[in-house]
Design a protein around this motif. Sequence first.
Motif, PDB file in Angstrom:
ATOM      1  N   CYS A 153       0.659  -0.989  -0.065  1.00 44.19           N
ATOM      2  CA  CYS A 153      -0.056   0.135   0.174  1.00 44.19           C
ATOM      3  C   CYS A 153       1.118   1.232  -0.546  1.00 44.19           C
ATOM      4  CB  CYS A 153      -0.774   0.490   1.053  1.00 44.19           C
ATOM      5  SG  CYS A 153      -1.461   1.493   1.049  1.00 44.19           S
ATOM      6  N   CYS A 199       0.042   3.655   3.539  1.00 40.50           N
ATOM      7  CA  CYS A 199       0.602   2.814   4.844  1.00 40.50           C
ATOM      8  C   CYS A 199       1.595   2.395   5.080  1.00 40.50           C
ATOM      9  CB  CYS A 199      -0.833   2.317   5.958  1.00 40.50           C
ATOM     10  SG  CYS A 199      -0.608   0.966   4.838  1.00 40.50           S
ATOM     11  N   CYS A 223      -6.674   1.901   7.174  1.00 37.68           N
ATOM     12  CA  CYS A 223      -5.664   2.888   6.021  1.00 37.68           C
ATOM     13  C   CYS A 223      -7.035   2.308   5.128  1.00 37.68           C
ATOM     14  CB  CYS A 223      -4.499   2.363   5.564  1.00 37.68           C
ATOM     15  SG  CYS A 223      -4.282   2.325   4.171  1.00 37.68           S
ATOM     16  N   HIS A 246      -6.703   3.582   1.627  1.00 45.26           N
ATOM     17  CA  HIS A 246      -6.504   3.797   0.205  1.00 45.26           C
ATOM     18  C   HIS A 246      -6.691   2.854  -0.715  1.00 45.26           C
ATOM     19  CE1 HIS A 246      -3.766   4.764  -2.570  1.00 45.26           C
ATOM     20  NE2 HIS A 246      -3.063   3.488  -2.690  1.00 45.26           N
TER      21      HIS A 246
HETATM   22 ZN   LIG Z   1      -3.252   0.895   3.682  1.00 44.45          ZN
END
Ligand SMILES: [Zn+2]
Length: 210
Positions: A95, A98, A122, A124
């Motif tokens: 990712c 993070c 997270c 994302h």
């Molecule tokens: Zn992440």
Amino acid sequence: MIVLGLEQGKQGFPSEKATHALLELLLPKAEDYQHAEERRLFYVALTRARHHVYLIADGNKASSFVRELVNDKYAILTDEFQGHGFQQQVADTPCERCQTGYMVVRKNQYGIFYGCNQYPLCGHTQKGCPKCGGILITEGRSRVCQNRDCEVAEPVCPKCGGGMILRKGKYGQFWGCANYRTNAGFSCSHTEQAVNSGTRVGLPDQDYIT
Ligand SMILES: [Zn+2]
Ligand SMILES: [Zn+2]
Ligand SMILES: [Zn+2]
């Protein structure tokens, strides 16, 4: 011979389901090797085949056994079939936000996208390749599709990290940040005439022009 279910997770192989603490007490002793019993079974599967063993796994969430075989450079073929959607690598795509999670395929009413496995810690997400739906990884100034038979490389905005879209203006075509908004809190107005991606030149097909 074909071995299925080589995925991470509780229902995968080896299973990542935690053993009940009480059950652990009753078991003779802690395993010397991780997943020792499943490892024995897997070894049997691999060595009993008469000709070939085919292991089927999703490159984005391949089980630890598949990763071991690929990463430790065992004598295995990973490109016998170059079918559509074949991934360049058998690994987690980290990712970008993070750095601890990895991207997994998710689906909502708008279609398929990639989201961090650490969700909701997270949030994302990123869109898949506009051509094949594969995962795009940032390489220099481009987000490059990881499918072997796909050539898509989308340019990345150097200002905000968003995608770049080929737009049509009064004076011809130009690249503009995909995060350009006329009436929103966040807007990035970065534009450039030509994008030199370093690795590959990002020129999506004409249908991606918005
Ligand atoms: Zn992440
Ligand atoms: Zn693609
Ligand atoms: Zn931008």
